[in-house]
Design an enzyme around this catalytic site. Structure first.
Site, PDB file in Angstrom:
ATOM      1  N   PRO A  11      32.441 -25.332  90.542  1.00 44.55           N
ATOM      2  CA  PRO A  11      31.447 -24.618  89.732  1.00 44.55           C
ATOM      3  C   PRO A  11      32.118 -24.049  88.485  1.00 44.55           C
ATOM      4  O   PRO A  11      33.158 -23.390  88.587  1.00 44.55           O
ATOM      5  CB  PRO A  11      30.964 -23.507  90.669  1.00 44.55           C
ATOM      6  CG  PRO A  11      32.106 -23.280  91.613  1.00 44.55           C
ATOM      7  CD  PRO A  11      32.775 -24.609  91.787  1.00 44.55           C
ATOM      8  N   MET A  12      31.545 -24.329  87.325  1.00 48.04           N
ATOM      9  CA  MET A  12      32.089 -23.814  86.066  1.00 48.04           C
ATOM     10  C   MET A  12      30.946 -23.325  85.181  1.00 48.04           C
ATOM     11  O   MET A  12      30.042 -24.092  84.840  1.00 48.04           O
ATOM     12  CB  MET A  12      32.902 -24.897  85.338  1.00 48.04           C
ATOM     13  CG  MET A  12      34.202 -25.256  86.029  1.00 48.04           C
ATOM     14  SD  MET A  12      35.169 -26.493  85.128  1.00 48.04           S
ATOM     15  CE  MET A  12      34.328 -28.001  85.664  1.00 48.04           C
ATOM     16  N   CYS A 110      34.901 -15.278  91.906  1.00 53.23           N
ATOM     17  CA  CYS A 110      34.909 -15.051  90.453  1.00 53.23           C
ATOM     18  C   CYS A 110      35.511 -13.686  90.124  1.00 53.23           C
ATOM     19  O   CYS A 110      35.034 -12.662  90.606  1.00 53.23           O
ATOM     20  CB  CYS A 110      33.499 -15.138  89.891  1.00 53.23           C
ATOM     21  SG  CYS A 110      33.436 -14.880  88.099  1.00 53.23           S
ATOM     22  N   LYS A 149      32.973 -19.896  98.563  1.00 50.44           N
ATOM     23  CA  LYS A 149      34.242 -20.150  97.873  1.00 50.44           C
ATOM     24  C   LYS A 149      34.959 -18.829  97.685  1.00 50.44           C
ATOM     25  O   LYS A 149      34.389 -17.869  97.154  1.00 50.44           O
ATOM     26  CB  LYS A 149      33.975 -20.819  96.515  1.00 50.44           C
ATOM     27  CG  LYS A 149      35.226 -21.196  95.724  1.00 50.44           C
ATOM     28  CD  LYS A 149      34.837 -22.031  94.493  1.00 50.44           C
ATOM     29  CE  LYS A 149      36.075 -22.515  93.742  1.00 50.44           C
ATOM     30  NZ  LYS A 149      36.688 -21.474  92.909  1.00 50.44           N
ATOM     31  N   HIS A 177      40.333 -21.191  96.517  1.00 52.71           N
ATOM     32  CA  HIS A 177      41.083 -21.265  95.262  1.00 52.71           C
ATOM     33  C   HIS A 177      42.443 -20.617  95.507  1.00 52.71           C
ATOM     34  O   HIS A 177      42.513 -19.463  95.927  1.00 52.71           O
ATOM     35  CB  HIS A 177      40.320 -20.529  94.159  1.00 52.71           C
ATOM     36  CG  HIS A 177      40.966 -20.599  92.823  1.00 52.71           C
ATOM     37  ND1 HIS A 177      40.339 -20.176  91.681  1.00 52.71           N
ATOM     38  CD2 HIS A 177      42.178 -21.052  92.426  1.00 52.71           C
ATOM     39  CE1 HIS A 177      41.142 -20.353  90.633  1.00 52.71           C
ATOM     40  NE2 HIS A 177      42.264 -20.872  91.091  1.00 52.71           N
ATOM     41  N   ASN A 208      41.482 -25.997  96.225  1.00 55.22           N
ATOM     42  CA  ASN A 208      41.209 -25.887  94.793  1.00 55.22           C
ATOM     43  C   ASN A 208      42.379 -25.193  94.091  1.00 55.22           C
ATOM     44  O   ASN A 208      42.859 -24.169  94.549  1.00 55.22           O
ATOM     45  CB  ASN A 208      39.910 -25.094  94.597  1.00 55.22           C
ATOM     46  CG  ASN A 208      39.602 -24.764  93.152  1.00 55.22           C
ATOM     47  OD1 ASN A 208      39.210 -23.649  92.834  1.00 55.22           O
ATOM     48  ND2 ASN A 208      39.772 -25.718  92.252  1.00 55.22           N
ATOM     49  N   GLY A 209      42.806 -25.808  92.969  1.00 54.29           N
ATOM     50  CA  GLY A 209      43.847 -25.180  92.157  1.00 54.29           C
ATOM     51  C   GLY A 209      44.914 -26.140  91.694  1.00 54.29           C
ATOM     52  O   GLY A 209      45.576 -26.790  92.508  1.00 54.29           O
ATOM     53  N   ALA A 232      38.539 -28.261  88.838  1.00 54.02           N
ATOM     54  CA  ALA A 232      37.862 -27.480  87.793  1.00 54.02           C
ATOM     55  C   ALA A 232      38.345 -27.926  86.414  1.00 54.02           C
ATOM     56  O   ALA A 232      37.789 -28.838  85.814  1.00 54.02           O
ATOM     57  CB  ALA A 232      38.096 -25.989  88.023  1.00 54.02           C
ATOM     58  N   ARG A 233      39.425 -27.288  85.911  1.00 49.94           N
ATOM     59  CA  ARG A 233      39.862 -27.583  84.543  1.00 49.94           C
ATOM     60  C   ARG A 233      40.225 -29.046  84.333  1.00 49.94           C
ATOM     61  O   ARG A 233      39.954 -29.604  83.261  1.00 49.94           O
ATOM     62  CB  ARG A 233      41.057 -26.691  84.172  1.00 49.94           C
ATOM     63  CG  ARG A 233      40.681 -25.243  83.913  1.00 49.94           C
ATOM     64  CD  ARG A 233      41.924 -24.411  83.628  1.00 49.94           C
ATOM     65  NE  ARG A 233      42.810 -24.353  84.784  1.00 49.94           N
ATOM     66  CZ  ARG A 233      44.105 -24.058  84.726  1.00 49.94           C
ATOM     67  NH1 ARG A 233      44.697 -23.854  83.558  1.00 49.94           N
ATOM     68  NH2 ARG A 233      44.826 -23.996  85.842  1.00 49.94           N
TER      69      ARG A 233
END
Length: 303
Positions: A11-12, A110, A149, A177, A208-209, A232-233
């Site tokens: 999710p971004m 977040c 998450k 994450h 994630n990461g 993500a990125r």
């Protein structure tokens, strides 16, 4: 929905709208998370079928503001991620969208001030009873799979304890994450601490990461023991990262993203933001293209 051995788009905010999710799926993403949407925002919406572009829109009542847009093409893989700090409100929001998505996810990672100040996102990590209340309320009242998450806590033991409590609520999977709340993207993700969570749980854990190339997917799987990986990125910069084939040139990815943004009438601010992030990674906004994107007023200008 199955969560084993999946490639997942993270999710971004301002990025994970419908055209970007569809593009990620075209390149091989199995599960695509939408950008986080706050419960207060979605419960002010009404569900409208958009026959013109064949989408399902959740539109803020009394306005033409589309808060969430999806379509039948992605129904089996799109995850609605929600920001919430209240179980009753979370359920009301989930009930509105659950028939149009594959799963509902609660954001507990977040670190941004707007989220934490409202008791949402990473603020939930210190409130295990509230986490339990939100997740069990959703699990008991909707048939759609529920996930969440999280980020790492101050010690691996604390993270594992929280993860075990989350597992007991009956969630279908847990995304982790590999950074603590105070850590920034430049800080290396702690894959070893994700591994501790994987070994402690029986439900699927999504790692994630620091996944920036396709080869990193296998590396994080080996390092953590997780069968599913969230990107993500690495996906923001070039969403063809999900493809086992040679990575597409970012210029081609950029053009296809603009094309899908036009086809699905994406919000111009979202499209501009995503394009600027791509350009800043590979080039510079001070060049003519970057300046032209900044000045663009609509999707025609961007094209």
């Amino acid at each position: 929905m199955e969560y084993e051995n999946k490639l997942v788009l993270a999710p971004m905010v301002r990025v994970g709208t419908l055209p970007f999710r569809l593009l990620a799926a075209d390149y091989g993403a199995d599960i695509t998370y939408a950008e986080e949407i706050i419960d207060h925002k979605i419960i002010k919406c009404e569900r409208i079928v958009n026959d013109y572009i064949r989408s399902t829109d959740f539109v803020e009542k009394g306005t033409d503001n589309v808060v969430f847009r999806t379509c039948n093409e992605e129904k089996a893989r799109v995850v609605f991620q929600m920001g919430t700090s209240d179980a009753v409100r979370a359920l009301k929001a989930a009930q509105l969208v659950c028939k149009d998505v594959a799963a509902v996810d609660i954001n507990m990672g977040c670190p941004k001030s707007f989220s934490v100040s409202g008791g949402m996102g990473a603020a939930l990590l210190t409130k295990p009873d509230l986490i339990h209340d939100i997740l069990t309320t959703l699990r008991r009242n909707i048939d759609t799979p529920v996930t969440c998450k999280i980020r790492l806590l101050k010690s691996s033991q604390d993270t594992v304890e929280l993860a075990r409590r989350i597992e007991k609520t009956g969630v279908s999977a847990l995304a982790v994450h590999g950074r603590q709340v105070a850590e920034r993207p430049r800080d290396p993700a702690k894959w070893n601490e994700i591994a501790d969570v994987v070994s402690a749980l029986t439900i699927p854990v999504i790692a994630n990461g620091d996944v920036f190339e396709y080869d990193d997917i296998q590396r994080i799987k080996v390092a953590t023991g997780a069968s599913s990986v969230m990107v993500a990125r690495g996906a923001l910069w070039n969403v063809s990262i999900f493809s086992p084939n040679v990575k597409a040139h970012w210029e081609d990815v950029k053009k296809e993203y603009v094309r899908k943004s036009i086809l699905w009438d994406n919000d111009v601010k979202s499209t501009k933001h995503t394009l600027k992030e791509m350009i800043m990674h590979y080039s510079c906004l001070e060049f003519p293209e970057g300046k032209a994107i900044i000045k663009s007023q609509n999707l025609v200008d961007l094209a």
